[in-house]
Design a protein around this motif. Structure first.
Motif, PDB file in Angstrom:
ATOM      1  N   ILE A  55       0.818  -1.223   0.000  1.00 45.24           N
ATOM      2  CA  ILE A  55       0.000   0.000   0.000  1.00 45.24           C
ATOM      3  C   ILE A  55       0.849   1.269   0.000  1.00 45.24           C
ATOM      4  O   ILE A  55       0.331   2.347  -0.275  1.00 45.24           O
ATOM      5  CB  ILE A  55      -1.003   0.041   1.177  1.00 45.24           C
ATOM      6  N   ALA A  56       2.165   1.102   0.300  1.00 42.60           N
ATOM      7  CA  ALA A  56       3.002   2.300   0.419  1.00 42.60           C
ATOM      8  C   ALA A  56       2.955   3.201  -0.819  1.00 42.60           C
ATOM      9  O   ALA A  56       2.717   4.403  -0.688  1.00 42.60           O
ATOM     10  CB  ALA A  56       4.443   1.907   0.750  1.00 42.60           C
ATOM     11  N   PRO A  57       3.140   2.641  -2.019  1.00 40.59           N
ATOM     12  CA  PRO A  57       3.150   3.542  -3.189  1.00 40.59           C
ATOM     13  C   PRO A  57       1.843   4.320  -3.333  1.00 40.59           C
ATOM     14  O   PRO A  57       1.849   5.517  -3.567  1.00 40.59           O
ATOM     15  CB  PRO A  57       3.347   2.583  -4.363  1.00 40.59           C
ATOM     16  N   ILE A  58       0.713   3.632  -3.174  1.00 41.19           N
ATOM     17  CA  ILE A  58      -0.571   4.306  -3.383  1.00 41.19           C
ATOM     18  C   ILE A  58      -0.866   5.286  -2.242  1.00 41.19           C
ATOM     19  O   ILE A  58      -1.531   6.300  -2.419  1.00 41.19           O
ATOM     20  CB  ILE A  58      -1.718   3.266  -3.560  1.00 41.19           C
ATOM     21  N   LEU A  59      -0.309   4.951  -1.053  1.00 44.09           N
ATOM     22  CA  LEU A  59      -0.486   5.852   0.092  1.00 44.09           C
ATOM     23  C   LEU A  59       0.227   7.170  -0.168  1.00 44.09           C
ATOM     24  O   LEU A  59      -0.335   8.249   0.022  1.00 44.09           O
ATOM     25  CB  LEU A  59       0.095   5.173   1.334  1.00 44.09           C
ATOM     26  N   VAL A  60       1.450   7.065  -0.666  1.00 43.25           N
ATOM     27  CA  VAL A  60       2.222   8.264  -0.996  1.00 43.25           C
ATOM     28  C   VAL A  60       1.520   9.027  -2.120  1.00 43.25           C
ATOM     29  O   VAL A  60       1.333  10.242  -2.070  1.00 43.25           O
ATOM     30  CB  VAL A  60       3.666   7.880  -1.419  1.00 43.25           C
ATOM     31  N   PHE A  61       1.090   8.289  -3.130  1.00 50.69           N
ATOM     32  CA  PHE A  61       0.397   8.866  -4.272  1.00 50.69           C
ATOM     33  C   PHE A  61      -0.875   9.600  -3.820  1.00 50.69           C
ATOM     34  O   PHE A  61      -1.139  10.738  -4.214  1.00 50.69           O
ATOM     35  CB  PHE A  61       0.046   7.719  -5.231  1.00 50.69           C
ATOM     36  N   GLY A  62      -1.618   8.942  -2.934  1.00 51.06           N
ATOM     37  CA  GLY A  62      -2.863   9.543  -2.422  1.00 51.06           C
ATOM     38  C   GLY A  62      -2.568  10.796  -1.616  1.00 51.06           C
ATOM     39  O   GLY A  62      -3.279  11.802  -1.724  1.00 51.06           O
ATOM     40  N   TRP A  63      -1.510  10.732  -0.847  1.00 50.34           N
ATOM     41  CA  TRP A  63      -1.118  11.873  -0.013  1.00 50.34           C
ATOM     42  C   TRP A  63      -0.803  13.088  -0.892  1.00 50.34           C
ATOM     43  O   TRP A  63      -1.256  14.195  -0.656  1.00 50.34           O
ATOM     44  CB  TRP A  63       0.116  11.486   0.821  1.00 50.34           C
ATOM     45  N   LEU A  64      -0.022  12.816  -1.935  1.00 49.71           N
ATOM     46  CA  LEU A  64       0.397  13.895  -2.822  1.00 49.71           C
ATOM     47  C   LEU A  64      -0.769  14.495  -3.597  1.00 49.71           C
ATOM     48  O   LEU A  64      -0.765  15.669  -3.934  1.00 49.71           O
ATOM     49  CB  LEU A  64       1.453  13.384  -3.816  1.00 49.71           C
ATOM     50  N   THR A  65      -1.755  13.664  -3.911  1.00 46.90           N
ATOM     51  CA  THR A  65      -2.823  14.147  -4.787  1.00 46.90           C
ATOM     52  C   THR A  65      -4.122  14.413  -4.024  1.00 46.90           C
ATOM     53  O   THR A  65      -5.144  14.660  -4.625  1.00 46.90           O
ATOM     54  CB  THR A  65      -3.121  13.123  -5.891  1.00 46.90           C
ATOM     55  N   GLN A  66      -4.048  14.383  -2.683  1.00 46.96           N
ATOM     56  CA  GLN A  66      -5.314  14.456  -1.939  1.00 46.96           C
ATOM     57  C   GLN A  66      -6.069  15.759  -2.175  1.00 46.96           C
ATOM     58  O   GLN A  66      -7.290  15.763  -2.252  1.00 46.96           O
ATOM     59  CB  GLN A  66      -5.086  14.223  -0.446  1.00 46.96           C
ATOM     60  N   ARG A  67      -5.321  16.844  -2.353  1.00 49.95           N
ATOM     61  CA  ARG A  67      -5.978  18.134  -2.585  1.00 49.95           C
ATOM     62  C   ARG A  67      -6.813  18.068  -3.876  1.00 49.95           C
ATOM     63  O   ARG A  67      -7.981  18.438  -3.913  1.00 49.95           O
ATOM     64  CB  ARG A  67      -4.911  19.221  -2.706  1.00 49.95           C
ATOM     65  N   GLN A  68      -6.152  17.541  -4.911  1.00 52.65           N
ATOM     66  CA  GLN A  68      -6.806  17.362  -6.205  1.00 52.65           C
ATOM     67  C   GLN A  68      -8.028  16.460  -6.088  1.00 52.65           C
ATOM     68  O   GLN A  68      -9.092  16.747  -6.625  1.00 52.65           O
ATOM     69  CB  GLN A  68      -5.773  16.727  -7.144  1.00 52.65           C
ATOM     70  N   LEU A  69      -7.835  15.387  -5.335  1.00 53.96           N
ATOM     71  CA  LEU A  69      -8.880  14.378  -5.210  1.00 53.96           C
ATOM     72  C   LEU A  69     -10.104  14.951  -4.510  1.00 53.96           C
ATOM     73  O   LEU A  69     -11.231  14.824  -4.967  1.00 53.96           O
ATOM     74  CB  LEU A  69      -8.309  13.204  -4.407  1.00 53.96           C
ATOM     75  N   VAL A  70      -9.869  15.633  -3.409  1.00 60.98           N
ATOM     76  CA  VAL A  70     -10.982  16.188  -2.637  1.00 60.98           C
ATOM     77  C   VAL A  70     -11.696  17.257  -3.455  1.00 60.98           C
ATOM     78  O   VAL A  70     -12.908  17.308  -3.529  1.00 60.98           O
ATOM     79  CB  VAL A  70     -10.480  16.766  -1.293  1.00 60.98           C
ATOM     80  N   ARG A  71     -10.895  18.085  -4.113  1.00 67.46           N
ATOM     81  CA  ARG A  71     -11.482  19.147  -4.921  1.00 67.46           C
ATOM     82  C   ARG A  71     -12.372  18.570  -6.016  1.00 67.46           C
ATOM     83  O   ARG A  71     -13.483  19.011  -6.244  1.00 67.46           O
ATOM     84  CB  ARG A  71     -10.365  19.990  -5.540  1.00 67.46           C
ATOM     85  N   GLY A  72     -11.845  17.530  -6.655  1.00 69.45           N
ATOM     86  CA  GLY A  72     -12.607  16.906  -7.731  1.00 69.45           C
ATOM     87  C   GLY A  72     -13.868  16.241  -7.234  1.00 69.45           C
ATOM     88  O   GLY A  72     -14.914  16.355  -7.850  1.00 69.45           O
ATOM     89  N   LEU A  73     -13.778  15.586  -6.097  1.00 69.06           N
ATOM     90  CA  LEU A  73     -14.927  14.831  -5.611  1.00 69.06           C
ATOM     91  C   LEU A  73     -16.024  15.732  -5.081  1.00 69.06           C
ATOM     92  O   LEU A  73     -17.185  15.346  -5.062  1.00 69.06           O
ATOM     93  CB  LEU A  73     -14.494  13.829  -4.531  1.00 69.06           C
ATOM     94  N   THR A  74     -15.651  16.935  -4.644  1.00 72.54           N
ATOM     95  CA  THR A  74     -16.696  17.840  -4.132  1.00 72.54           C
ATOM     96  C   THR A  74     -17.087  18.879  -5.172  1.00 72.54           C
ATOM     97  O   THR A  74     -17.978  19.668  -4.953  1.00 72.54           O
ATOM     98  CB  THR A  74     -16.211  18.580  -2.873  1.00 72.54           C
ATOM     99  N   PHE A  75     -16.405  18.866  -6.294  1.00 73.78           N
ATOM    100  CA  PHE A  75     -16.663  19.763  -7.412  1.00 73.78           C
ATOM    101  C   PHE A  75     -18.126  19.615  -7.816  1.00 73.78           C
ATOM    102  O   PHE A  75     -18.596  18.521  -8.057  1.00 73.78           O
ATOM    103  CB  PHE A  75     -15.742  19.303  -8.536  1.00 73.78           C
ATOM    104  N   GLY A  76     -18.835  20.711  -7.870  1.00 72.25           N
ATOM    105  CA  GLY A  76     -20.237  20.587  -8.266  1.00 72.25           C
ATOM    106  C   GLY A  76     -21.148  20.413  -7.076  1.00 72.25           C
ATOM    107  O   GLY A  76     -22.158  21.080  -6.955  1.00 72.25           O
ATOM    108  N   ALA A  77     -20.755  19.561  -6.148  1.00 69.67           N
ATOM    109  CA  ALA A  77     -21.602  19.302  -4.985  1.00 69.67           C
ATOM    110  C   ALA A  77     -21.758  20.561  -4.135  1.00 69.67           C
ATOM    111  O   ALA A  77     -22.820  20.838  -3.610  1.00 69.67           O
ATOM    112  CB  ALA A  77     -21.004  18.183  -4.151  1.00 69.67           C
TER     113      ALA A  77
END
Lengths: 373, 271
Positions: free
Chosen positions: B247-269
């Motif tokens: 899980i380490a690679p995806i954990l790091v990846f998720g950490w780095l992109t979390q801002r993008q991810l949250v923004r995208g997931l709440t975009f519109g909502a």
């Protein structure tokens, strides 16, 4: 050279007919305005001309060639949208050059064309900005610039000024009119605002429920509306439409009994007017005057002072208000009992179906040839 | 004023509490992975940290091979998925038909079926086509698995783009491909990015199909974890080490992109 001809053009969604057979010939370099209440199909008609909506039946011709199945960009038209529809991630210059870029025009030529359009619209200093950094009026100018750059045969405007505030709207109205004379292009303009239609159009097309009610020059529509709908729609303040009864007809016109008991002779061809039939008399507010001998009478209900002129609303019975345009210095007050004199030559008579009866001695309207279809 | 402050403190503690609860298994796994196998069976926090488990894992399996498989499969599947989903969502968002909503619902409904229900037919098909334990096979499977959710997300992001902008571009002569490439994708980039990130994460974490359809050559990290679970009984610290490595690679990846991810997931909502 660009003419647009519509032959029995129709549009329906399933069983709902949005456009019910429109015939119209738009001449080269003409400024035609489609006007009508919301939902009358004017925008749909424009979008059909643009190629954004399919034509269910009938023929649309540009310069005599049927273009029903030609894609929008190949029709040689440019459209300015109500919401401007600028590309938000591109600079003003890129927005204006987008069509040329897609067409593979070399960069130098693109820049030259964008530059000259920017000059016409005074956008030179804004070329590097993004649409988000512009004011509403500037965005509108960019949208127009994007259309100009393509050098289209026909410009289409879909309520381009309705998102602007009142003073800017007046200014842009003048700019578009100026542009029309500068570019010598055919323009089709859609609006629900009859003032825009009156001020800019060479010819106005009044639409209602997907049908053309009347086509004509602004003054023609103003002075000779074909029916009560056009009569009520064109002109501000509105034409008074008063219910009356036909008393009889003779060589001089039709006698009608007005509310308040008076009888007036309206000089129109009697056609099928029979005594006792219901009819509608239309008077423009400026053709009425407060005079002791007038055939119509009532009580002043509201007085609006506009400075140079005064609008007096007279209740002629049953709460029906008749608007009278009086001078700015009128002494009329609420509650005054007044009589109204009528300029019968300027009055219009409509039959029970709301269709105008042909006025006798219809005069030519200054400078504008009749263009009735 | 006082009560407001107290509420704030309570909420803060509650928030931290929930976060800790969610994070605890990962924390415990991380701790366990540094224990020796003997320490690992006792829930003590005091032990001699050792890298023994990591060394064993590295000796027994090809970790980097599995990482490469995971990367190729999740990124590959996401790219193929987008290649299908972007045009599909474009068509559904801007040229909806009377059945578009039904179609979207039907696509979503396929996600409601348990995967195991189609295991046998899929397995047989893969076997017949020689797709078992291949990148192609897993990419195809992951693509099909994520397509509904990716189309849904892109559909809702594309709907945020004003229709008139694409109409204006049609007047300017843009083909559907140009409309997507030059306007739709740049304009909904945050949404497309977060969709891609989510798809990558879902593929990375996917276990059912990767365990059943791969063995060695195309085995991703999830398969690697499994290989530490059964045969000789459970070795907690080795399993933890393998899991953490997975899980380490995806954990790091998720950490780095979390801002993008949250923004995208709440975009519109929240708009």
């Amino acid at each position: 050279m660009a003419t647009v001809t519509l032959k029995d053009v129709r549009k329906s969604y399933g069983a709902v007919n949005i456009i019910q057979g429109v015939d119209l010939a738009i001449k080269d370099r003409e400024f035609v305005v489609f006007v009508g209440p919301s939902g009358c199909g004017k925008s749909t008609l424009l979008r059909m001309i643009a190629g954004l909506e399919e034509i269910t039946s009938g023929d649309l011709m540009i310069d005599g060639a049927v273009v029903n199945d030609v894609p929008p960009d190949a029709r040689g038209l440019a459209m300015v949208f109500q919401s401007y529809a600028l590309y938000p991630h591109m600079s003003v210059a890129d927005n204006m050059a987008f069509a040329l870029r897609l067409a593979g025009v070399p960069k130098a030529e693109r820049d030259a064309k964008v530059g000259s359009a920017a000059k016409i619209l005074q956008l030179e200093k804004l070329l590097d900005r993004k649409p988000g950094q512009l004011s509403g009026g500037q965005r509108q100018r960019v949208a127009i610039g994007r259309a100009i750059v393509r050098q289209p045969k026909v410009f289409l405007f879909d309520e381009p000024l309705s998102n602007l505030d009142a003073s800017l709207r007046v200014q842009m109205r003048i700019e578009i009119a100026r542009l029309h004379s500068e570019l010598n292009a055919t323009m089709i303009y859609v609006t629900h605002d009859q003032i825009e239609a009156m001020t800019m159009a060479d010819r106005i097309v009044v639409l209602r429920a997907g049908k053309i009610e009347q086509v004509g020059s602004p003054l023609e529509l103003y002075h000779y509306p074909a029916n009560t709908f056009v009569a009520g729609f064109i002109g501000s303040p509105k034409m008074n439409l008063t219910q009356a009864t036909v008393r009889g007809s003779h060589a001089g016109g039709v006698d009608v009994q007005l509310p308040g008991g008076g009888v007036a002779t309206i000089p129109v061809e009697p056609r099928n007017a029979t005594a006792g039939a219901a009819c509608t008399v239309g008077f423009r507010p400026e053709t009425l005057a407060m005079a002791p001998e007038g055939p119509m009478g009532g009580k002043v209900a509201v007085v609006e002072h506009l400075g140079g002129e005064t609008l007096v609303y007279v209740d002629v019975g049953d709460g029906h208000l008749v608007t009278v345009k009086a001078s700015g210095s009128t002494s009329a007050k609420i509650g005054d009992v007044v009589r109204l004199a009528i300029d019968t030559v300027e009055a219009r008579l409509f039959d029970a179906e709301g269709q105008a009866m042909e006025p006798m001695n219809r005069r030519a309207i200054a400078g504008l040839a009749t263009a009735a279809q | 004023m006082k009560t407001k402050q107290r509420d704030k403190i309570i909420m803060t503690f509650l928030g931290w509490g929930v976060a800790f609860l969610v994070f605890f298994p990962i924390l415990w796994m991380a701790i366990t992975s540094f224990k020796s196998e003997i320490d690992a069976i006792t829930p003590s926090l005091f032990f001699h940290p050792t890298l023994e488990s990591y060394t064993t894992v590295n000796e027994r399996v090809n970790y980097f091979g599995a990482v490469i498989n995971s990367v190729v499969e999740s990124v590959g599947a996401t790219m193929v998925c987008l290649a299908f989903a972007v045009p599909a969502a474009y068509a559904m968002a801007f040229y909806p038909g009377r059945k578009t909503k039904d179609l979207l619902m039907w696509m979503m409904s396929t996600k409601m079926m348990p995967a195991v229900g189609v295991l046998v037919p899929i397995y047989v098909i893969f076997q017949q086509l020689g797709l078992l334990d291949t990148w192609t096979g897993i990419i195809a499977m992951f693509t099909m698995m994520n397509l509904p959710i990716v189309v849904w997300m892109l559909y809702s992001f594309f709907r945020e783009v004003p229709k008139e902008i694409l109409e204006a571009s049609r007047m300017d002569g843009a083909t559907p491909m140009q409309q997507m490439r030059l306007l739709l994708l740049p304009l909904s980039l945050p949404g497309v990015m977060s969709t891609a990130l989510l798809s990558i994460i879902l593929c990375w974490n996917e276990a059912f199909w990767s365990i059943n359809l791969t063995s060695v050559k195309a085995a991703p990290l999830t398969q690697l974890i499994v290989s530490f679970s059964s045969p000789e009984g459970l070795f907690w610290s080795k399993l933890s080490a393998a899991s953490l490595l997975a899980i380490a690679p995806i954990l790091v990846f998720g950490w780095l992109t979390q801002r993008q991810l949250v923004r995208g997931l709440t975009f519109g909502a929240v708009k």
